[in-house]
Design an enzyme around this catalytic site. Structure first.
Site, PDB file in Angstrom:
ATOM      1  N   CYS A 145      -1.785  -6.708   6.258  1.00 49.68           N
ATOM      2  CA  CYS A 145      -1.212  -7.983   5.793  1.00 49.68           C
ATOM      3  C   CYS A 145      -0.299  -8.674   6.796  1.00 49.68           C
ATOM      4  O   CYS A 145      -0.553  -9.819   7.165  1.00 49.68           O
ATOM      5  CB  CYS A 145      -0.470  -7.754   4.489  1.00 49.68           C
ATOM      6  SG  CYS A 145      -1.610  -7.348   3.153  1.00 49.68           S
ATOM      7  N   GLU A 168       0.855  -1.177   0.000  1.00 50.72           N
ATOM      8  CA  GLU A 168       0.000   0.000   0.000  1.00 50.72           C
ATOM      9  C   GLU A 168       0.899   1.237   0.000  1.00 50.72           C
ATOM     10  O   GLU A 168       2.000   1.221   0.538  1.00 50.72           O
ATOM     11  CB  GLU A 168      -0.928  -0.011   1.210  1.00 50.72           C
ATOM     12  CG  GLU A 168      -1.979  -1.081   1.059  1.00 50.72           C
ATOM     13  CD  GLU A 168      -2.935  -1.160   2.236  1.00 50.72           C
ATOM     14  OE1 GLU A 168      -3.043  -0.190   3.000  1.00 50.72           O
ATOM     15  OE2 GLU A 168      -3.570  -2.212   2.377  1.00 50.72           O
ATOM     16  N   LYS A 213       3.272 -16.646  -0.810  1.00 46.60           N
ATOM     17  CA  LYS A 213       2.776 -15.364  -0.281  1.00 46.60           C
ATOM     18  C   LYS A 213       3.004 -15.264   1.235  1.00 46.60           C
ATOM     19  O   LYS A 213       3.489 -14.251   1.749  1.00 46.60           O
ATOM     20  CB  LYS A 213       1.283 -15.225  -0.620  1.00 46.60           C
ATOM     21  CG  LYS A 213       0.620 -14.004  -0.040  1.00 46.60           C
ATOM     22  CD  LYS A 213       1.179 -12.719  -0.611  1.00 46.60           C
ATOM     23  CE  LYS A 213       0.786 -11.548   0.258  1.00 46.60           C
ATOM     24  NZ  LYS A 213       1.376 -10.299  -0.177  1.00 46.60           N
TER      25      LYS A 213
HETATM   26  N1  NAD Z   1      -4.075  -4.616   0.931  1.00 47.64           N
HETATM   27  C1  NAD Z   1      -2.910  -5.042   0.422  1.00 47.64           C
HETATM   28  O1  NAD Z   1      -1.936  -4.301   0.305  1.00 47.64           O
HETATM   29  C2  NAD Z   1      -2.776  -6.482  -0.032  1.00 47.64           C
HETATM   30  C3  NAD Z   1      -1.586  -6.880  -0.683  1.00 47.64           C
HETATM   31  C4  NAD Z   1      -1.475  -8.208  -1.112  1.00 47.64           C
HETATM   32  C5  NAD Z   1      -2.512  -9.117  -0.896  1.00 47.64           C
HETATM   33  N2  NAD Z   1      -3.624  -8.703  -0.240  1.00 47.64           N
HETATM   34  C6  NAD Z   1      -4.715  -9.668  -0.051  1.00 47.64           C
HETATM   35  O2  NAD Z   1      -5.758  -9.341  -0.972  1.00 47.64           O
HETATM   36  C7  NAD Z   1      -7.030  -9.652  -0.389  1.00 47.64           C
HETATM   37  C8  NAD Z   1      -7.928  -8.424  -0.446  1.00 47.64           C
HETATM   38  O3  NAD Z   1      -7.375  -7.459   0.416  1.00 47.64           O
HETATM   39  P1  NAD Z   1      -7.815  -5.922   0.363  1.00 47.64           P
HETATM   40  O4  NAD Z   1      -6.885  -5.201   1.276  1.00 47.64           O
HETATM   41  O5  NAD Z   1      -7.936  -5.457  -1.053  1.00 47.64           O
HETATM   42  O6  NAD Z   1      -9.294  -6.015   0.989  1.00 47.64           O
HETATM   43  P2  NAD Z   1     -10.335  -4.836   1.219  1.00 47.64           P
HETATM   44  O7  NAD Z   1     -11.009  -5.111   2.501  1.00 47.64           O
HETATM   45  O8  NAD Z   1      -9.667  -3.516   0.998  1.00 47.64           O
HETATM   46  O9  NAD Z   1     -11.390  -4.972   0.015  1.00 47.64           O
HETATM   47  C9  NAD Z   1     -12.225  -6.016  -0.187  1.00 47.64           C
HETATM   48  C10 NAD Z   1     -13.449  -5.580  -1.034  1.00 47.64           C
HETATM   49  O10 NAD Z   1     -14.232  -6.750  -1.244  1.00 47.64           O
HETATM   50  C11 NAD Z   1     -15.614  -6.394  -1.170  1.00 47.64           C
HETATM   51  N3  NAD Z   1     -16.393  -7.601  -0.884  1.00 47.64           N
HETATM   52  C12 NAD Z   1     -16.550  -8.260   0.289  1.00 47.64           C
HETATM   53  N4  NAD Z   1     -17.300  -9.360   0.110  1.00 47.64           N
HETATM   54  C13 NAD Z   1     -17.657  -9.405  -1.205  1.00 47.64           C
HETATM   55  C14 NAD Z   1     -18.410 -10.304  -2.026  1.00 47.64           C
HETATM   56  N5  NAD Z   1     -18.976 -11.393  -1.523  1.00 47.64           N
HETATM   57  N6  NAD Z   1     -18.541 -10.016  -3.338  1.00 47.64           N
HETATM   58  C15 NAD Z   1     -17.973  -8.921  -3.873  1.00 47.64           C
HETATM   59  N7  NAD Z   1     -17.232  -8.040  -3.147  1.00 47.64           N
HETATM   60  C16 NAD Z   1     -17.081  -8.274  -1.849  1.00 47.64           C
HETATM   61  C17 NAD Z   1     -15.668  -5.339  -0.077  1.00 47.64           C
HETATM   62  O11 NAD Z   1     -16.820  -4.541  -0.192  1.00 47.64           O
HETATM   63  C18 NAD Z   1     -14.355  -4.551  -0.344  1.00 47.64           C
HETATM   64  O12 NAD Z   1     -14.575  -3.462  -1.224  1.00 47.64           O
HETATM   65  C19 NAD Z   1      -6.740 -10.187   1.022  1.00 47.64           C
HETATM   66  O13 NAD Z   1      -6.648 -11.585   0.997  1.00 47.64           O
HETATM   67  C20 NAD Z   1      -5.362  -9.607   1.316  1.00 47.64           C
HETATM   68  O14 NAD Z   1      -4.634 -10.391   2.236  1.00 47.64           O
HETATM   69  C21 NAD Z   1      -3.806  -7.408   0.182  1.00 47.64           C
HETATM   70  O1  UPG Z   2      12.071  -1.374   7.566  1.00 45.40           O
HETATM   71  C1  UPG Z   2      10.849  -1.408   7.814  1.00 45.40           C
HETATM   72  C2  UPG Z   2       9.876  -1.686   6.830  1.00 45.40           C
HETATM   73  C3  UPG Z   2       8.538  -1.730   7.201  1.00 45.40           C
HETATM   74  N1  UPG Z   2       8.170  -1.496   8.484  1.00 45.40           N
HETATM   75  C4  UPG Z   2       6.747  -1.555   8.863  1.00 45.40           C
HETATM   76  O2  UPG Z   2       6.198  -2.746   8.330  1.00 45.40           O
HETATM   77  C5  UPG Z   2       4.822  -2.553   8.021  1.00 45.40           C
HETATM   78  C6  UPG Z   2       4.514  -3.053   6.643  1.00 45.40           C
HETATM   79  O3  UPG Z   2       5.103  -2.194   5.691  1.00 45.40           O
HETATM   80  P1  UPG Z   2       5.037  -2.498   4.120  1.00 45.40           P
HETATM   81  O4  UPG Z   2       5.512  -3.866   3.891  1.00 45.40           O
HETATM   82  O5  UPG Z   2       5.692  -1.401   3.400  1.00 45.40           O
HETATM   83  O6  UPG Z   2       3.468  -2.367   3.888  1.00 45.40           O
HETATM   84  P2  UPG Z   2       2.299  -3.276   3.326  1.00 45.40           P
HETATM   85  O7  UPG Z   2       1.528  -2.431   2.386  1.00 45.40           O
HETATM   86  O8  UPG Z   2       1.613  -3.897   4.496  1.00 45.40           O
HETATM   87  O9  UPG Z   2       2.988  -4.422   2.425  1.00 45.40           O
HETATM   88  C7  UPG Z   2       3.280  -5.724   2.919  1.00 45.40           C
HETATM   89  O10 UPG Z   2       2.117  -6.542   2.913  1.00 45.40           O
HETATM   90  C8  UPG Z   2       1.494  -6.645   1.611  1.00 45.40           C
HETATM   91  C9  UPG Z   2       0.204  -7.426   1.788  1.00 45.40           C
HETATM   92  O11 UPG Z   2       0.416  -8.794   1.869  1.00 45.40           O
HETATM   93  C10 UPG Z   2       2.468  -7.318   0.662  1.00 45.40           C
HETATM   94  O12 UPG Z   2       1.857  -7.461  -0.619  1.00 45.40           O
HETATM   95  C11 UPG Z   2       3.754  -6.512   0.565  1.00 45.40           C
HETATM   96  O13 UPG Z   2       4.711  -7.192  -0.258  1.00 45.40           O
HETATM   97  C12 UPG Z   2       4.324  -6.347   1.983  1.00 45.40           C
HETATM   98  O14 UPG Z   2       5.492  -5.512   1.933  1.00 45.40           O
HETATM   99  C13 UPG Z   2       4.528  -1.067   8.229  1.00 45.40           C
HETATM  100  O15 UPG Z   2       3.868  -0.906   9.470  1.00 45.40           O
HETATM  101  C14 UPG Z   2       5.903  -0.430   8.272  1.00 45.40           C
HETATM  102  O16 UPG Z   2       5.919   0.722   9.079  1.00 45.40           O
HETATM  103  C15 UPG Z   2       9.114  -1.202   9.450  1.00 45.40           C
HETATM  104  O17 UPG Z   2       8.793  -0.995  10.615  1.00 45.40           O
HETATM  105  N2  UPG Z   2      10.445  -1.169   9.087  1.00 45.40           N
END
Ligand code: NAD
Ligand code: UPG
Length: 432
Positions: free
Chosen positions: A270, A159, A214
């Site tokens: 995450c 993010e 993952k």
């Molecule tokens: N947020 C991240 O940075 C990140 C990174 C890598 C992987 N992931 C994984 O991706 C997945 C999604 O995470 P997210 O952060 O995008 O979630 P989120 O909570 O931001 O979004 C999920 C969306 O799904 C919708 N939703 C819920 N139930 C539904 C249904 N039955 N049909 C259609 N829509 C529905 C919700 O309204 C919401 O808009 C998780 O498994 C997470 O671990 C997230």
């Molecule tokens: O040197 C560091 C790096 C990160 N953080 C902390 O670690 C957390 C996670 O940071 P970051 O990994 O940048 O954010 P996310 O968006 O949660 O991303 C992680 O989680 C995602 C969801 O699974 C994955 O897709 C990414 O690869 C993974 O980096 C945050 O609270 C940061 O402040 C530290 O304290 N020190």
């Protein structure tokens, strides 16, 4: 190609927008009508740098959102980007995934051609083949591997850097047991690979391996941060500059410079849930994950250490205390498992009068803590405060200077080494 994405949260919106940018036609399904309306109005339903521009360009045009699953029938491939949050025991709650799989199965039942279902969400090994595929089979009356296909394609974007990470990944992991699924996913990603600035590795592997990759990725990174936090804590005890130590060990290419910033620890949507899930999964198979347990324990202690430092400097009972930063990290409005929560809880236990500030995450926090005072600017938060705790390393905090003069008592306790110690403030930090 015509791609559908179910779920329009942090992941779904990002990948839908970028697939549109790559020239695919995209249908985005979400149960939340406000999210659907935002997408179709060309507005981003979440805060993510660069997303507003993409949504304005494609939302309501080649990227169309709907609450109606029937509209995925025209697509070739459906990505499931649904939440997989923690249950109380750390295992993942699959209710959204199961509901979506059922709805999708009902659509596949009516579809004549082939369809590929891709699990994008983070799920425990075995979930895609043993839970999701059977639900789709049951709802569609069709057979996986014959009438429709399934694959697992985990996402590694961060993010705050979501678009950059997605368009220029280190790797694309394709977990599938059938060649046509692999071919289709390669076609979906082909324009991305061609446009990527780097040279992303395509890892073709089994579904269970993709699921585990993952968790392994996140468990490794979370453990790396906890290890540097443990070392940082020891550095602090000995008056050693933890960042100088980190920068030096990073020169060893086997260690590398990333994820070596010690401080308040990790939060977000995450690391906490994924480390919890893989620990719970290990225990279910009677493996005791002692190192991952310690990873969490070190992380849980960092906010307590910050509050202990505060206690060393001042008694905050009845005093105004500024909490600087609410998002779990800079660049996002996401407050899931933010370190700000244990810090705020600790301040409330000390009867402090909390005034909180964040450049973008205030509204999300207000929903959880409606009774706190929220400042509209860093300067307003600091004004009259007897102490300030720095929780999130937003750049704007590093630029604060004269604003500290308005504090009643300039005690600055830094959880992220974002403030430079200087004359005129009583500075202490977790790692300095
Ligand atoms: N947020 C991240 O940075 C990140 C990174 C890598 C992987 N992931 C994984 O991706 C997945 C999604 O995470 P997210 O952060 O995008 O979630 P989120 O909570 O931001 O979004 C999920 C969306 O799904 C919708 N939703 C819920 N139930 C539904 C249904 N039955 N049909 C259609 N829509 C529905 C919700 O309204 C919401 O808009 C998780 O498994 C997470 O671990 C997230
Ligand atoms: O040197 C560091 C790096 C990160 N953080 C902390 O670690 C957390 C996670 O940071 P970051 O990994 O940048 O954010 P996310 O968006 O949660 O991303 C992680 O989680 C995602 C969801 O699974 C994955 O897709 C990414 O690869 C993974 O980096 C945050 O609270 C940061 O402040 C530290 O304290 N020190």
């Amino acid at each position: 190609m015509h791609v559908s994405v179910v779920g329009s949260g942090y992941i779904g919106t990002t990948i839908a927008a970028w697939f549109a940018e790559l020239g695919h036609t995209v249908t985005n399904v979400d149960i939340d009508e406000d999210v659907v309306a935002a997408v179709n109005d060309g507005e981003a339903p979440i805060h993510e740098p660069g997303l507003d521009e993409l949504m304005a360009a494609y939302g309501g045009d080649t990227l169309v959102a709907t609450t109606d699953y029937d509209e995925v029938a025209d697509s070739d491939v459906t990505f499931l980007a649904l939440p997989t949050p923690s249950n109380d025991d750390g295992s993942i709650d699959l209710s959204a995934m199961k509901a979506a799989a059922r709805s999708l199965g009902e659509v596949i039942a009516e579809k004549d051609g082939d369809h590929l279902v891709v699990v994008k969400s983070t799920v425990i090994p075995g979930t895609t083949a043993e839970t999701i595929a059977p639900i789709i089979e049951d709802a569609s009356g069709k057979t996986v591997g014959e009438d429709f296909r399934i694959a697992m394609n985990p996402e590694f974007l961060r993010e705050g850097f979501a678009l950059d990470d997605f368009k220029d990944p280190d790797k694309i992991v394709i977990g599938a047991e059938d060649e046509r699924a692999v071919e289709t996913l390669n076609r979906v990603y082909e324009p991305l690979v061609e446009a990527a600035a780097g040279d992303p590795a395509i890892v073709e592997t089994g579904i269970r391996e993709a699921e585990m990759i993952k968790y392994a990725n996140n468990a490794f990174l979370a453990t790396k941060v906890s290890l540097i936090n443990e070392l940082g804590n020891i550095c602090k005890e000995y008056g050693v500059d933890a960042y100088e130590v980190a920068d030096a060990i990073a020169l060893d290419h086997r260690i590398d410079e990333h994820f070596l910033r010690s401080g308040l620890g990790w939060g977000g949507s995450c690391f906490p849930k994924d480390v919890a899930a893989i620990r719970a999964a290990a225990r279910e198979r009677e493996y005791d994950p002692v190192l991952l347990d310690a990873t969490v324990e070190v992380n849980d202690r960092q906010p307590e250490r910050l509050l202990d430092l505060l206690d060393d400097h001042t008694d905050v009972a009845g005093e105004r205390v500024a909490v600087m930063g609410l998002a779990f990290k800079p660049g996002t409005d996401d407050i899931r498992y933010t370190r700000a929560v244990p810090v705020i809880e600790g301040l409330l236990e000390r009867d402090a009068e909390v005034v909180a500030y964040d450049p973008v995450a205030t509204e999300n926090m207000r929903e959880q803590y409606p009774d706190l005072t929220y400042a509209d600017s860093a300067a307003e938060a600091l004004e009259g405060a007897s102490a300030a705790l720095f929780v999130t390393d937003w750049d704007e905090f590093g630029a604060l200077d004269a604003e500290f003069e308005a504090m009643a008592d300039p005690v600055v306790i830094d959880g992220r080494r974002i403030v430079e110690p200087r004359d005129g403030i009583e500075y202490d930090g977790l790692t300095w």
